[in-house]
Design a protein around this motif. Structure first.
Motif, mmCIF file in Angstrom:
data_model
loop_
_atom_site.group_PDB
_atom_site.id
_atom_site.type_symbol
_atom_site.label_atom_id
_atom_site.label_comp_id
_atom_site.label_asym_id
_atom_site.label_seq_id
_atom_site.Cartn_x
_atom_site.Cartn_y
_atom_site.Cartn_z
ATOM 1 N N VAL A 265 0.819 -1.221 0.000
ATOM 2 C CA VAL A 265 0.000 0.000 0.000
ATOM 3 C C VAL A 265 0.847 1.262 0.000
ATOM 4 O O VAL A 265 0.304 2.368 -0.009
ATOM 5 C CB VAL A 265 -0.968 0.023 1.203
ATOM 6 C CG1 VAL A 265 -1.841 -1.225 1.210
ATOM 7 C CG2 VAL A 265 -0.224 0.183 2.511
ATOM 8 N N PHE B 41 -1.656 4.646 0.489
ATOM 9 C CA PHE B 41 -2.360 4.808 1.754
ATOM 10 C C PHE B 41 -1.553 5.719 2.676
ATOM 11 O O PHE B 41 -0.321 5.657 2.697
ATOM 12 C CB PHE B 41 -2.548 3.461 2.460
ATOM 13 C CG PHE B 41 -3.515 2.526 1.800
ATOM 14 C CD1 PHE B 41 -3.995 2.740 0.516
ATOM 15 C CD2 PHE B 41 -3.957 1.401 2.482
ATOM 16 C CE1 PHE B 41 -4.881 1.870 -0.085
ATOM 17 C CE2 PHE B 41 -4.847 0.512 1.906
ATOM 18 C CZ PHE B 41 -5.308 0.746 0.617
ATOM 19 N N MET C 87 -7.084 6.175 1.781
ATOM 20 C CA MET C 87 -6.751 5.132 0.814
ATOM 21 C C MET C 87 -7.055 5.647 -0.588
ATOM 22 O O MET C 87 -8.205 5.951 -0.907
ATOM 23 C CB MET C 87 -7.568 3.868 1.102
ATOM 24 C CG MET C 87 -7.398 3.347 2.512
ATOM 25 S SD MET C 87 -8.259 1.774 2.799
ATOM 26 C CE MET C 87 -9.952 2.306 2.639
ATOM 27 N N ASP D 195 -7.236 -4.857 -2.369
ATOM 28 C CA ASP D 195 -7.370 -4.134 -1.094
ATOM 29 C C ASP D 195 -8.669 -4.501 -0.379
ATOM 30 O O ASP D 195 -8.896 -4.067 0.751
ATOM 31 C CB ASP D 195 -7.350 -2.623 -1.335
ATOM 32 C CG ASP D 195 -6.018 -2.124 -1.869
ATOM 33 O OD1 ASP D 195 -6.038 -1.265 -2.770
ATOM 34 O OD2 ASP D 195 -4.977 -2.606 -1.396
#
Length: 120
Positions: A64, A68, A83, A90
Motif C-alpha cells: 500500500v 495509503f 486510501m 485491497d
C-alpha cells in the motif's frame, strides 16, 4: 480503550476512501496506533501504524506504500486511513488497533472492523 471504526464501503478500482477510528482512551498512555486488514481466507495483516512517542515512527506495508496514508487528529481523538488508487486486492475488513501501556504492561485493543470492497 474503545475504538470505533467507520468509513468503509464499496468503491470502484482507482477510487478513494477514508477510514476513521474514534478513540476513547482510559487515561493511560497509548503508545501506538494503526490499521490492519483481513481478507477472506487470509490472516490479519498490518497495513500501517504510527508510534505516538516522540519519534513518531510509521510503518507501512509495501503493498500500500504510496497509496495509503495514516494520520491522527489529536483534537478529535481520531485516527484516519486515507486510501487512494484502490485495487481489488485491497478488499478486506479493516481494523483499527491501539497499543496501551499501563506501567510496564502493554495491552492491545481492536475496533469492530469496517468492510472495504473494491470492485467494478
Amino acid at each position: 480503550v474503545q475504538l470505533q471504526a467507520s468509513g468503509g464501503g464499496l468503491v470502484q478500482p482507482g477510487g478513494s476512501l477514508r477510514l476513521s477510528c474514534a478513540v476513547s482512551d482510559s487515561g493511560f498512555s497509548i503508545t501506538e496506533m494503526g490499521w490492519y486488514r483481513q481478507a477472506p481466507g487470509k490472516e490479519r495483516e498490518l497495513v500501517t501504524s504510527i508510534t505516538l512517542t516522540r519519534d513518531r515512527t510509521t510503518n507501512i506495508a509495501d503493498s500500500v506504500k504510496g497509496r495509503f496514508t495514516i494520520s491522527r487528529d489529536n483534537a478529535k481523538s481520531t485516527l484516519y486511513l486515507q486510501m487512494n488508487s484502490l485495487k481489488p486486492e485491497d478488499t478486506a475488513v479493516y481494523y483499527c488497533h491501539a497499543k496501551e501501556r499501563r506501567f510496564v504492561i502493554f495491552y492491545d485493543y481492536w475496533g469492530q472492523g469496517t468492510q472495504v470492497t473494491v470492485s467494478s
